[in-house]
Design an enzyme around this catalytic site. Structure first.
Site, short mmCIF file in Angstrom:
data_model
loop_
_atom_site.label_atom_id
_atom_site.label_comp_id
_atom_site.label_asym_id
_atom_site.label_seq_id
_atom_site.Cartn_x
_atom_site.Cartn_y
_atom_site.Cartn_z
NE ARG A 1 10.37 10.10 3.35
CZ ARG A 1 9.65 10.08 2.98
NH1 ARG A 1 8.88 11.07 2.98
NH2 ARG A 1 9.93 8.83 1.96
N GLY A 2 5.57 11.71 7.70
CA GLY A 2 3.62 11.48 7.74
C GLY A 2 3.30 10.67 8.26
CB VAL B 1 -0.76 0.21 1.15
CG1 VAL B 1 -2.06 1.31 1.44
CG2 VAL B 1 -1.66 -1.84 0.94
CD GLU B 2 2.42 6.01 -1.82
OE1 GLU B 2 2.94 7.06 -1.27
OE2 GLU B 2 0.46 6.87 -1.54
CE LYS C 1 0.75 13.27 -0.39
NZ LYS C 1 0.98 14.12 -1.47
CG HIS D 1 10.06 2.15 3.45
ND1 HIS D 1 9.75 3.02 2.82
CD2 HIS D 1 10.71 2.41 4.53
CE1 HIS D 1 10.12 3.95 3.01
NE2 HIS D 1 10.76 4.22 4.59
CD GLU D 2 7.00 -1.46 1.55
OE1 GLU D 2 6.36 -1.19 2.09
OE2 GLU D 2 8.11 -0.94 0.42
CG ASP E 1 11.96 6.91 2.79
OD1 ASP E 1 11.52 7.76 3.64
OD2 ASP E 1 12.73 6.52 1.24
CB CYS F 1 11.28 8.36 -1.60
SG CYS F 1 9.58 8.12 -2.59
#
Length: 274
Positions: free
Chosen positions: A247-248, A79-80, A82, A218-219, A186, A179
């Protein structure tokens, strides 16, 4: 990817909006790394933590919680991030009967997008102590004196002593990637546990630092490291995890381990930088 919401101007929703969730197929990067989706050389999970979850009770009073989502690595999609943040914010003005109703909704929506069952845990404000902060186990590599002049993944740094078979756990706080959509850095704490020929510590640290200008989700980064170490170091068993900083209001902690590794559950610790 042209419809990926990451990097676009943000309009925060004022109503529950599950359609905001955006799926990214894992095969995109795995094909680049040479992995066969039907015969992955590892098991594992992605452990997401969300620190900005809030909704309204039936009297309109806000409730806040921390969420923990465990995504199996064989799910067809990730799942993206943002889109997940926007989706979670769409709950802010939505009323729910209780925390169990929120958990069911999150489980259903996230599992649908990932294409596999996602385990969801929610921690109310008075249960935050369940998410303890700790230091990684093992030896830290970061005090080693190394010279680095390449900041894209360089597996040539990886060397072993074939005459020395050991089991050890090593970690570094120096891991950084970027990213692939926004270019934002990251930061992560990477932990490597293995059994096999002794890996040269300086070479391993130089290799990890070489991701500093690399662009990858990341994955994807943890699978890239897993592939390079297992291929170049002939490990008999291997586990690689990266606890990325949030982040966020979101953090992602992917963990991959070989079929022969004794672990079968994700490491859920929060490290000190998180």
């Amino acid at each position: 990817m042209t419809t990926n919401p990451l990097g676009l101007p943000t309009s925060y929703p004022s109503r529950y909006a599950p359609e905001l969730l955006f799926a990214i197929p894992r095969t995109i990067n795995r094909n680049n790394l040479g992995f066969d989706a039907e015969k992955l050389p590892f098991l594992g999970f992605d452990v997401w933590r969300a620190y900005e979850i809030s909704w309204l009770n039936l009297r309109g009073k806000p409730v806040v919680a921390i969420g923990e989502f465990v995504v199996p690595c064989d799910s067809p999609n990730i799942v993206e991030s943002k889109s997940l943040k926007l989706y979670l914010n769409s709950l802010n003005q939505t009323q729910f009967f209780d925390i169990a109703a929120v958990k069911k909704l999150l489980t259903d929506d996230l599992s649908r997008v990932a294409g596999s069952t996602i385990a969801v845990r929610l921690f109310p404000a008075n249960h935050y102590d369940e998410l303890k902060v700790t230091l990684p186990l093992g030896r830290c590599l970061d005090d080693l004196d190394i010279q680095v002049n390449c900041y894209t993944p360089t597996p040539q740094h990886l060397k072993v002593d074939a005459n020395c078979i050991i089991s050890e756990t090593l970690y570094s706080e120096l891991f950084r990637s970027n990213c692939p959509v926004t270019g934002q850095p990251d930061w992560g704490t990477i932990v490597i546990s293995y059994h096999g020929p002794a890996i040269d510590h300086r070479g391993l640290l130089a290799y990890l630092v070489s991701f500093r200008a690399h662009e990858g989700f990341h994955e994807d980064c943890v699978e890239h490291v897993f592939r390079d170490i297992s291929t170049n170091c002939a490990t008999e068993s291997l586990q690689v995890s990266i606890n990325f900083l949030r982040r966020g209001g979101l953090e992602i902690n992917p963990i991959r381990f070989s079929n022969t590794y004794p672990s079968s559950l994700p490491s859920l610790e929060r490290f000190v930088r998180q």
